[in-house]
Write an enzyme that holds these catalytic residues in place. Structure first.
Site, mmCIF file in Angstrom:
data_model
loop_
_atom_site.group_PDB
_atom_site.id
_atom_site.type_symbol
_atom_site.label_atom_id
_atom_site.label_comp_id
_atom_site.label_asym_id
_atom_site.label_seq_id
_atom_site.Cartn_x
_atom_site.Cartn_y
_atom_site.Cartn_z
ATOM 1 N N TYR A 56 -8.594 16.402 -26.756
ATOM 2 C CA TYR A 56 -7.687 15.323 -27.119
ATOM 3 C C TYR A 56 -7.078 15.598 -28.487
ATOM 4 O O TYR A 56 -7.781 15.607 -29.496
ATOM 5 C CB TYR A 56 -8.410 13.983 -27.146
ATOM 6 C CG TYR A 56 -9.062 13.564 -25.843
ATOM 7 C CD1 TYR A 56 -8.644 14.081 -24.623
ATOM 8 C CD2 TYR A 56 -10.112 12.641 -25.845
ATOM 9 C CE1 TYR A 56 -9.252 13.693 -23.437
ATOM 10 C CE2 TYR A 56 -10.717 12.237 -24.665
ATOM 11 C CZ TYR A 56 -10.297 12.769 -23.464
ATOM 12 O OH TYR A 56 -10.906 12.377 -22.291
ATOM 13 N N LEU A 205 -8.498 0.486 -15.961
ATOM 14 C CA LEU A 205 -7.330 -0.403 -15.900
ATOM 15 C C LEU A 205 -6.158 0.281 -15.200
ATOM 16 O O LEU A 205 -5.010 -0.151 -15.341
ATOM 17 C CB LEU A 205 -6.924 -0.829 -17.314
ATOM 18 C CG LEU A 205 -7.974 -1.634 -18.077
ATOM 19 C CD1 LEU A 205 -7.526 -1.883 -19.506
ATOM 20 C CD2 LEU A 205 -8.251 -2.959 -17.372
#
Length: 328
Positions: A56, A205
């Protein structure tokens, strides 16, 4: 915030974790100050299970998390990953599971995070060119050396999980799981449950789709990797909005946000399931954390099952090239 136990080796984490990836890359512009404030607020709320990875940024997210937890290490259950190899300029190298790389990657992550031990260390993607026994054997060596406490895999197939677990106990499997990504229910969830392995649900989500924030693909910010996601392509997006609207209607009737309902659904899938919704903003962190207090009745769970059944989402969850690296 209550806690849940992942696996059978003694790892106890907060009921909801925090995915830190978007604080550094992939989801548009980053704000380090807000990101660190979000991590600090998470710890204050008892959201102590933090998830990052060396890729990341690349590498910058581990450094950010390290700065954020400095002086707070005793309050954190820290998870990071190796295996998706990138160069400092962001160039993609490939999946790497070679034992010598495992050891070097761990040492580099420890330095960037500023810690002596990683609580949960995952292989981010399975390297098809290296037997899983060799990769996990090297990871087990990190446990013996005191650099890592527990081992995990990400996006591994059931057969791979079983072979890995026979080499050294696997504490957790991390894979995408939400109301719009339910394929793990077919084989992967039964496999980890049979082996006593915990399940960490990333993107619970639906990459933000289940929060109701996006009404068209144009709502995505510049630099957002979801612009290349098949599920956000215009034709698929329109079909997926129908699913999202059904979830939203149930949430509004219950007096909760759509995102909170989506998280409560994941939590209801079993005590060994822990979602790690990602956010880089305090207000969304607080909203997500509040979902831990929501209990869904069997009737509501059945309604959600009908609103978002397996296979209802249009489009693959990654582009074709990335899909080749999952579930193997």
């Amino acid at each position: 915030m209550d806690t849940r136990t992942l696996g059978t080796q003694g790892l106890v984490v907060s009921t909801i974790g925090l995915g830190c990836m978007g604080m550094s890359e992939f989801y548009g512009a980053a704000d380090e100050g807000e990101a660190i404030a979000t991590i600090h607020r998470a710890l204050d709320l008892g959201v102590t299970f933090l998830d990052t990875a060396d890729m990341y940024g690349p590498f910058t997210n581990e450094r950010l998390v390290g700065r954020a937890i400095k002086g707070r290490r005793d309050r954190v259950l820290l998870a990071t990953k190796f295996g998706n190899e990138r160069r400092p300029d962001g160039t993609w190298v490939g999946v790497n599971g070679r034992p010598e790389y495992v050891r070097a990657a761990c040492d580099a992550s420890l330095e960037r995070l500023g810690v002596d031990v990683i609580d949960l260390y995952y292989q981010h993607r399975v390297d098809p060119t290296v037997p899983i026994e060799e990769t996990v054997g090297a990871m087990a060596g990190l446990v013996r050396a005191g650099k890592v406490r527990f081992l995990g895999l990400s996006e591994a197939a059931p057969a791979t999980i079983r072979r890995a677990h026979a080499t050294h106990p696997i504490t957790a499997l991390q894979t995408e799981y939400s109301l719009w990504t339910r394929d793990v229910e077919d084989e992967i969830l039964p496999a980890v449950r049979a082996l006593g392995i915990g399940f960490v649900a990333y993107s619970p989500l639906g990459r933000g789709f289940l929060t109701g924030r996006f009404r068209s693909p144009g709502d995505l910010p510049e630099g957002d990797f979801r612009k290349n996601s098949p599920r956000f392509e215009p034709a698929n997006f329109a079909k997926n909005r129908e699913l999202g609207a059904r979830v939203e209607a149930i949430a509004f009737r219950l007096g909760v946000t759509p995102g909170q309902l989506a998280l409560a659904w994941v939590l209801a899938q079993g005590p060994g399931v822990v979602p790690i919704p990602g956010t880089k903003r305090v207000r969304y962190l607080e909203e997500n954390a509040a979902a831990a207090a929501i209990t869904l009745t069997p009737a509501i769970l059945a309604e959600l099952d009908a609103a978002a059944p397996r296979g209802a989402t249009a489009g693959a969850r990654y582009p074709e090239s990335a899909m080749r690296a999952v579930n193997r």
